[in-house]
Design a protein around this motif. Structure first.
Motif, PDB file in Angstrom:
ATOM      1  N   PRO A 187       0.818  -1.221   0.000  1.00 15.34           N
ATOM      2  CA  PRO A 187       0.000   0.000   0.000  1.00 15.34           C
ATOM      3  C   PRO A 187       0.855   1.276   0.000  1.00 15.34           C
ATOM      4  O   PRO A 187       2.039   1.234   0.353  1.00 15.34           O
ATOM      5  CB  PRO A 187      -0.769  -0.113   1.313  1.00 15.34           C
ATOM      6  N   PRO A 188       0.258   2.410  -0.349  1.00 12.99           N
ATOM      7  CA  PRO A 188       0.976   3.690  -0.304  1.00 12.99           C
ATOM      8  C   PRO A 188       0.807   4.353   1.068  1.00 12.99           C
ATOM      9  O   PRO A 188       0.090   3.842   1.918  1.00 12.99           O
ATOM     10  CB  PRO A 188       0.245   4.501  -1.365  1.00 12.99           C
ATOM     11  N   ASN A 190      -0.433   7.499   1.400  1.00 12.66           N
ATOM     12  CA  ASN A 190      -1.311   8.670   1.409  1.00 12.66           C
ATOM     13  C   ASN A 190      -2.705   8.394   1.976  1.00 12.66           C
ATOM     14  O   ASN A 190      -3.401   9.330   2.367  1.00 12.66           O
ATOM     15  CB  ASN A 190      -1.393   9.316   0.022  1.00 12.66           C
ATOM     16  N   ILE A 195      -6.415   2.612   2.723  1.00 16.63           N
ATOM     17  CA  ILE A 195      -6.005   1.744   1.603  1.00 16.63           C
ATOM     18  C   ILE A 195      -5.336   0.481   2.131  1.00 16.63           C
ATOM     19  O   ILE A 195      -5.585  -0.622   1.634  1.00 16.63           O
ATOM     20  CB  ILE A 195      -5.121   2.512   0.596  1.00 16.63           C
ATOM     21  N   LYS A 213       3.530  -5.428   3.259  1.00 14.25           N
ATOM     22  CA  LYS A 213       4.773  -4.643   3.274  1.00 14.25           C
ATOM     23  C   LYS A 213       4.314  -3.193   3.248  1.00 14.25           C
ATOM     24  O   LYS A 213       4.028  -2.642   2.198  1.00 14.25           O
ATOM     25  CB  LYS A 213       5.605  -4.985   2.027  1.00 14.25           C
ATOM     26  N   PRO A 214       4.168  -2.564   4.446  1.00 10.70           N
ATOM     27  CA  PRO A 214       3.580  -1.217   4.460  1.00 10.70           C
ATOM     28  C   PRO A 214       4.529  -0.179   3.882  1.00 10.70           C
ATOM     29  O   PRO A 214       5.719  -0.443   3.715  1.00 10.70           O
ATOM     30  CB  PRO A 214       3.336  -0.959   5.949  1.00 10.70           C
ATOM     31  N   GLY A 244       9.737  -2.749   5.818  1.00 10.85           N
ATOM     32  CA  GLY A 244      11.084  -2.642   5.244  1.00 10.85           C
ATOM     33  C   GLY A 244      11.011  -1.850   3.961  1.00 10.85           C
ATOM     34  O   GLY A 244       9.914  -1.568   3.461  1.00 10.85           O
ATOM     35  N   GLY A 250      11.172  -5.461  -1.765  1.00 12.83           N
ATOM     36  CA  GLY A 250      10.016  -5.469  -2.669  1.00 12.83           C
ATOM     37  C   GLY A 250      10.159  -6.489  -3.788  1.00 12.83           C
ATOM     38  O   GLY A 250       9.258  -7.310  -4.015  1.00 12.83           O
ATOM     39  N   THR A 265      -0.805  -0.565  -4.555  1.00 10.25           N
ATOM     40  CA  THR A 265      -1.325   0.779  -4.836  1.00 10.25           C
ATOM     41  C   THR A 265      -0.166   1.742  -4.635  1.00 10.25           C
ATOM     42  O   THR A 265       0.451   1.757  -3.566  1.00 10.25           O
ATOM     43  CB  THR A 265      -2.484   1.163  -3.900  1.00 10.25           C
ATOM     44  N   SER A 267       2.820   4.428  -7.079  1.00 11.64           N
ATOM     45  CA  SER A 267       3.165   5.243  -8.242  1.00 11.64           C
ATOM     46  C   SER A 267       3.230   4.399  -9.523  1.00 11.64           C
ATOM     47  O   SER A 267       3.395   3.181  -9.490  1.00 11.64           O
ATOM     48  CB  SER A 267       4.514   5.913  -8.002  1.00 11.64           C
ATOM     49  N   VAL A 270       6.686   2.352 -10.104  1.00 11.70           N
ATOM     50  CA  VAL A 270       6.835   1.146  -9.261  1.00 11.70           C
ATOM     51  C   VAL A 270       5.812   0.091  -9.702  1.00 11.70           C
ATOM     52  O   VAL A 270       6.137  -1.098  -9.815  1.00 11.70           O
ATOM     53  CB  VAL A 270       6.697   1.498  -7.760  1.00 11.70           C
ATOM     54  N   ARG A 273       6.934  -1.677 -12.845  1.00  9.36           N
ATOM     55  CA  ARG A 273       8.054  -2.585 -12.555  1.00  9.36           C
ATOM     56  C   ARG A 273       7.544  -3.885 -11.907  1.00  9.36           C
ATOM     57  O   ARG A 273       7.954  -4.991 -12.274  1.00  9.36           O
ATOM     58  CB  ARG A 273       9.041  -1.865 -11.622  1.00  9.36           C
ATOM     59  N   MET A 295      -2.566   2.889  -9.678  1.00  3.77           N
ATOM     60  CA  MET A 295      -1.409   3.790  -9.772  1.00  3.77           C
ATOM     61  C   MET A 295      -1.837   5.276  -9.795  1.00  3.77           C
ATOM     62  O   MET A 295      -2.867   5.624  -9.259  1.00  3.77           O
ATOM     63  CB  MET A 295      -0.593   3.387 -10.987  1.00  3.77           C
ATOM     64  N   CYS A 328      -4.378  10.496  -5.024  1.00  3.20           N
ATOM     65  CA  CYS A 328      -4.309  10.078  -6.426  1.00  3.20           C
ATOM     66  C   CYS A 328      -5.450  10.726  -7.202  1.00  3.20           C
ATOM     67  O   CYS A 328      -5.353  10.948  -8.401  1.00  3.20           O
ATOM     68  CB  CYS A 328      -4.378   8.572  -6.528  1.00  3.20           C
ATOM     69  N   PHE A 426       1.978  15.242  -7.285  1.00  4.33           N
ATOM     70  CA  PHE A 426       1.602  14.717  -5.976  1.00  4.33           C
ATOM     71  C   PHE A 426       1.918  15.702  -4.851  1.00  4.33           C
ATOM     72  O   PHE A 426       2.597  15.380  -3.869  1.00  4.33           O
ATOM     73  CB  PHE A 426       2.270  13.363  -5.723  1.00  4.33           C
ATOM     74  N   SER A 498      -3.249   4.710 -15.015  1.00  5.81           N
ATOM     75  CA  SER A 498      -3.733   4.799 -13.632  1.00  5.81           C
ATOM     76  C   SER A 498      -3.958   3.415 -13.041  1.00  5.81           C
ATOM     77  O   SER A 498      -4.250   3.307 -11.849  1.00  5.81           O
ATOM     78  CB  SER A 498      -5.016   5.628 -13.545  1.00  5.81           C
TER      79      SER A 498
HETATM   80  P1  NAP Z   1       5.255   4.192  -4.242  1.00  2.87           P
HETATM   81  O1  NAP Z   1       6.524   4.885  -3.971  1.00  2.87           O
HETATM   82  O2  NAP Z   1       5.071   3.584  -5.580  1.00  2.87           O
HETATM   83  O3  NAP Z   1       5.102   3.078  -3.090  1.00  2.87           O
HETATM   84  C1  NAP Z   1       3.953   2.277  -2.924  1.00  2.87           C
HETATM   85  C2  NAP Z   1       4.295   1.028  -2.137  1.00  2.87           C
HETATM   86  O4  NAP Z   1       5.174   0.216  -2.925  1.00  2.87           O
HETATM   87  C3  NAP Z   1       5.067   1.324  -0.837  1.00  2.87           C
HETATM   88  O5  NAP Z   1       4.700   0.368   0.128  1.00  2.87           O
HETATM   89  C4  NAP Z   1       6.506   1.135  -1.247  1.00  2.87           C
HETATM   90  O6  NAP Z   1       7.375   0.815  -0.184  1.00  2.87           O
HETATM   91  C5  NAP Z   1       6.370  -0.060  -2.182  1.00  2.87           C
HETATM   92  N1  NAP Z   1       7.504  -0.208  -3.098  1.00  2.87           N
HETATM   93  C6  NAP Z   1       8.394   0.714  -3.514  1.00  2.87           C
HETATM   94  N2  NAP Z   1       9.294   0.154  -4.360  1.00  2.87           N
HETATM   95  C7  NAP Z   1       8.959  -1.142  -4.481  1.00  2.87           C
HETATM   96  C8  NAP Z   1       9.474  -2.240  -5.214  1.00  2.87           C
HETATM   97  N3  NAP Z   1      10.549  -2.133  -6.010  1.00  2.87           N
HETATM   98  N4  NAP Z   1       8.871  -3.431  -5.108  1.00  2.87           N
HETATM   99  C9  NAP Z   1       7.796  -3.587  -4.318  1.00  2.87           C
HETATM  100  N5  NAP Z   1       7.253  -2.577  -3.600  1.00  2.87           N
HETATM  101  C10 NAP Z   1       7.808  -1.377  -3.686  1.00  2.87           C
HETATM  102  O7  NAP Z   1       4.010   5.168  -4.013  1.00  2.87           O
HETATM  103  P2  NAP Z   1       3.727   6.132  -2.788  1.00  2.87           P
HETATM  104  O8  NAP Z   1       4.643   7.304  -2.859  1.00  2.87           O
HETATM  105  O9  NAP Z   1       3.674   5.347  -1.526  1.00  2.87           O
HETATM  106  O10 NAP Z   1       2.236   6.600  -3.084  1.00  2.87           O
HETATM  107  C11 NAP Z   1       1.906   7.660  -3.929  1.00  2.87           C
HETATM  108  C12 NAP Z   1       1.461   7.163  -5.279  1.00  2.87           C
HETATM  109  O11 NAP Z   1       0.358   6.278  -5.106  1.00  2.87           O
HETATM  110  C13 NAP Z   1       0.963   8.254  -6.205  1.00  2.87           C
HETATM  111  O12 NAP Z   1       1.428   8.011  -7.500  1.00  2.87           O
HETATM  112  C14 NAP Z   1      -0.552   8.088  -6.149  1.00  2.87           C
HETATM  113  O13 NAP Z   1      -1.222   8.589  -7.271  1.00  2.87           O
HETATM  114  C15 NAP Z   1      -0.687   6.619  -6.015  1.00  2.87           C
HETATM  115  N6  NAP Z   1      -1.966   6.221  -5.450  1.00  2.87           N
HETATM  116  C16 NAP Z   1      -2.873   5.625  -6.259  1.00  2.87           C
HETATM  117  C17 NAP Z   1      -4.111   5.267  -5.757  1.00  2.87           C
HETATM  118  C18 NAP Z   1      -5.143   4.600  -6.636  1.00  2.87           C
HETATM  119  O14 NAP Z   1      -6.104   4.059  -6.105  1.00  2.87           O
HETATM  120  N7  NAP Z   1      -4.989   4.623  -7.936  1.00  2.87           N
HETATM  121  C19 NAP Z   1      -4.415   5.511  -4.424  1.00  2.87           C
HETATM  122  C20 NAP Z   1      -3.455   6.123  -3.616  1.00  2.87           C
HETATM  123  C21 NAP Z   1      -2.229   6.475  -4.139  1.00  2.87           C
HETATM  124  P3  NAP Z   1       8.405   1.935   0.385  1.00  2.87           P
HETATM  125  O15 NAP Z   1       7.557   2.953   1.042  1.00  2.87           O
HETATM  126  O16 NAP Z   1       9.244   1.152   1.326  1.00  2.87           O
HETATM  127  O17 NAP Z   1       9.170   2.453  -0.798  1.00  2.87           O
END
Ligand code: NAP
Length: 523
Positions: A187-188, A190, A195, A213-214, A244, A250, A265, A267, A270, A273, A295, A328, A426, A498
Motif C-alpha cells: 500500500p501507499p 497517502n 487503503i 509490506k507497508p 522494510g 520489494g 497501490t 506510483s 513502481v 516494474r 497507480m 491520487c 503529488f 492509472s
Molecule cells: P510508491 O513509492 O510507488 O510506493 C507504494 C508502495 O510500494 C510502498 O509500500 C513502497 O514501499 C512499495 N515499493 C516501492 N518500491 C517497491 C518495489 N521495487 N517493489 C515492491 N514494492 C515497492 O508510491 P507512494 O509514494 O507510496 O504513493 C503515492 C502514489 O500512489 C501516487 O502516484 C498516487 O497517485 C498513487 N496512489 C494511487 C491510488 C489509486 O487508487 N490509484 C491511491 C493512492 C495512491 P516503500 O515505502 O518502502 O518504498
C-alpha cells in the motif's frame, strides 16, 4: 473453498458517519487521544512473521511531518531472509485459512471494523501525527477503513453463495469461488489506514493469506492496524507484517515463486516494474501471478461557461489542495472554458490565498505538511519548472514553520505539452488551462496517459451527456469535486496508466482475489 450457506442477516451497508470536530466535547476527546498517542511517540515496533514477533535491530524511523524533530515510532525492518520466510509461511498456512467458512472470516472483518470504530480518535491522532493529515482528512481516512471492513465482509458472504447457474437436465451445475493463495500487499502512505485496510481485508476475507509490506513513510499506522487484526481474532499466521524498504525487499516478495498475487497501490513507475517482474515465472512456480496495480493520476476538472462558477471554484480548491494535493484523485489540472476563464482565475486566486498552512493538529489549518523532506524537494522542483511553463497566480514556495510546509500553488495559462500538465506532481500544485469551448476542454482533459478521476461543472444536460460518453476516467463526477470517493457508492480505480481499474469499494473488487470453479454433477 467458500462454503455455500445462506448469508446471515446483516443490515444493509451504510457509510461510517464523520465526526464533527467543531463540537467542544468531540474536540476535547480528540485532544485527549492525541495526548495518549504522543505519549507513545518513539516506541519500537516489531515485525510479525510466521505467527511470531521478530526483531532485527535494523530500525526504520518515522517522523512527524509537521515537526520532523519528533520521532513518531521506530520499526524493526525485515531482511531478505525474513521476507522470504513470511511468504513461505503464508503459503503453507493458506490451505487451513482457505478452509475456514466465509461466515467466520466475515465475522472477523466486522470485528475489525468495530475495533477501529472504538479507537477512532486514536487512529485519527496517529494519522495527524505520522501522515500529516488534518483532523477532517484523518477522520475520512479512518471512516473509509471501517467502510472497507464492513463492505468486504458483506461481499465475501455474497460470493460464498453465488447466483444459481442454468441447470442442464440431469445435472447439478454450480459455480464456487476459491481464494488464490498467499499474496503480497503493497500500500501507499497517502491513505495509510484506509487503503492498507481495504487491500488487506479484501484479500483476507476472501480466504487468502497475506504478507503486508507497508509504506516506509507510515509504518506505525500499519503496526496499529496489525494490533486490530490480532484483537479481531485473525489467526496469527493468516497475515504477516513485513516492514522494510520497498527497494530492498520489494522485488524479492514480488518474485518469490510462492507468491500467488500482488496487490499494489502506488506510483506508476513502481507499479509497472512490479507488473513486469511478476509476469516472469520463477523456478517452482505453477501459476501466473495475478497483479492488481492501482497507480497515479493527473486528474482534471472541466469548468464550462454554463457552470455555477462559485461551486466550480470551491470544488477545484477542495480537490486540488485537500491533504496538500497528495491524493491520487486530486485535481491537478483545471480546464476552463474561455468566456469564464478570467472570472474563474480571479475567484480561484482569492480562495487559494486565503488557505492557511501549518501543523496538521491545529484545526484552523486547511493544509498540513507534505509527507517528507524528499517529497517537498520534488514538489519545489516542479514549482520551478512551472515558473517557465505558466503564470504564477498563487503560492510558489515553502510556507513558514519547521514542518514540510508548502504554499498552495497555482499556475495559469498552462499549455497541454507542459510537464506540469502531463506529469503527476503529488503535491499542492494546480495547473490552469484555457479551453476554446466544451469539446476542446474534454480533449484537453483526455490528453494524458492517466485516467483516474475527473469532474465536469456545467448546467447544460447535453454537455453532461457528452462528458459521460467522452471523458475517459475511471471515476467521473458531475457538478461536484473529484476527490472523496465513498465505499459502495463510487467504486474506485482508473484507466490507462492509472492502473488495472480494480474498483476498490465496489461489488466486483473481491473477484481480484478469487478464482471461480465450475462443477457439473450428473444426477
Ligand atoms: P510508491 O513509492 O510507488 O510506493 C507504494 C508502495 O510500494 C510502498 O509500500 C513502497 O514501499 C512499495 N515499493 C516501492 N518500491 C517497491 C518495489 N521495487 N517493489 C515492491 N514494492 C515497492 O508510491 P507512494 O509514494 O507510496 O504513493 C503515492 C502514489 O500512489 C501516487 O502516484 C498516487 O497517485 C498513487 N496512489 C494511487 C491510488 C489509486 O487508487 N490509484 C491511491 C493512492 C495512491 P516503500 O515505502 O518502502 O518504498
Amino acid at each position: 473453498m467458500m462454503t455455500r450457506a445462506a448469508p446471515p442477516a446483516l443490515a444493509a451497508f451504510t457509510n461510517e458517519p464523520y465526526t464533527d470536530f467543531s463540537k467542544p466535547e468531540v474536540w476535547a476527546a480528540a485532544q485527549a487521544a492525541l495526548a495518549r498517542v504522543r505519549s507513545e511517540f518513539g516506541r519500537e515496533h516489531e515485525l510479525w512473521i510466521a505467527g511470531v514477533p521478530q526483531r532485527t535491530g535494523d530500525l526504520l524511523t518515522s517522523l512527524n511531518p509537521s515537526r520532523p524533530s519528533e520521532v513518531v515510532g521506530r520499526h524493526h525492518k525485515a531482511n531478505a531472509e525474513l521476507a522470504a520466510g513470511a511468504i513461505e509461511d503464508a503459503h503453507s498456512y493458506f490451505p487451513e485459512w482457505a478452509r475456514t467458512p466465509a461466515e467466520h472470516r466475515a465475522e472477523l472483518a466486522l470485528r475489525a471494523a468495530a475495533l477501529i470504530r472504538e479507537r477512532k480518535f486514536e487512529f485519527d491522532a496517529w494519522l495527524v501525527s505520522e501522515a500529516g493529515k488534518t483532523w477532517p482528512e484523518a477522520e475520512a481516512d479512518v471512516s473509509e477503513a471501517i467502510d472497507f471492513c464492513e463492505y468486504y465482509a458483506r461481499q465475501a458472504l455474497h460470493f460464498a453463495s453465488p447466483d444459481p447457474l442454468v441447470q442442464l437436465p440431469g445435472e447439478h451445475d454450480q459455480l464456487v469461488y476459491l481464494p488464490l493463495g498467499a499474496g503480497v500487499i503493497l500500500p501507499p502512505w497517502n491513505f495509510p489506514l484506509a487503503i492498507l485496510t481495504g487491500m488487506t481485508m479484501a484479500a483476507l476475507v476472501a480466504g487468502n493469506t497475506v504478507v503486508i509490506k507497508p509504506s516506509s513513510e507510515t509504518p506505525v499506522i500499519a503496526a496499529k492496524f496489525a494490533e486490530v487484526l490480532h484483537a479481531a481474532g485473525f489467526p496469527p499466521r493468516s497475515f504477516a507484517l513485513s516492514t522494510g524498504s520497498g527497494s530492498v525487499i520489494g522485488d524479492l516478495l514480488v518474485e518469490h515463486p510462492k507468491t500467488r498475487f500482488v496487490s499494489f497501490t502506488g506510483s506508476r513507475d513502481v507499479g509497472l516494474r512490479i507488473n513486469e517482474l511478476a509476469a516472469k515465472p520463477r523456478r517452482g512456480q505453477v501459476w501466473i501471478k495475478r497483479v492488481v496495480a492501482e497507480m497515479g493520476g493527473k486528474d482534471a476538472i472541466v469548468v464550462d461557461r454554463e457552470a455555477d462558477l462559485e461551486s466550480a471554484v470551491l470544488g477545484v480548491v477542495q480537490s486540488a489542495f485537500g491533504y496538500q494535493g497528495q491524493k491520487c484523485s486530486a485535481c491537478s489540472r483545471a480546464i476552463v472554458d474561455d468566456p469564464v476563464y478570467d472570472a474563474f482565475l480571479e475567484k480561484l486566486a482569492t480562495r487559494v490565498k486565503a488557505l492557511t498552512v501549518g501543523p496538521a493538529e491545529e484545526l484552523a489549518n486547511a493544509l498540513g505538511p507534505v509527507i517528507s523532506a524528499g517529497a517537498r524537494k520534488t514538489i519545489l522542483s516542479y514549482i520551478e519548472i512551472g515558473r517557465g511553463e505558466g503564470r504564477l497566480i498563487a503560492g510558489g514556495g515553502p510556507a513558514p514553520g519547521d514542518g514540510y510546509f508548502l504554499e498552495p500553488t497555482v499556475f495559469a495559462g498552462v499549455d497541454s505539452r507542459a510537464r506540469i500538465f502531463q506529469e503527476e506532481i503529488f503535491g499542492p500544485v494546480l495547473a490552469v488551462s484555457r479551453a476554446r469551448d466544451f469539446g476542446h476542454a474534454l480533449e484537453l482533459a483526455n490528453d494524458t496517459e492517466y485516467g483516474l478521476t475527473g469532474a465536469v461543472y456545467t448546467r447544460n444536460p447535453e454537455k453532461i451527456r457528452l462528458a459521460r460518453e467522452q471523458f475517459f476516467a475511471g471515476n467521473l463526477y458531475i457538478n461536484r469535486k473529484c476527490t472523496g470517493a465513498m465505499v459502495g457508492a463510487h467504486p474506485f480505480g482508473g484507466f490507462n496508466m492509472s492502473g488495472t481499474d480494480s474498483k476498490a469499494g465496489g461489488p466486483d473488487y473481491l473477484l481480484q482475489f478469487l478464482q471461480a470453479k465450475s462443477i457439473a454433477e450428473r444426477l
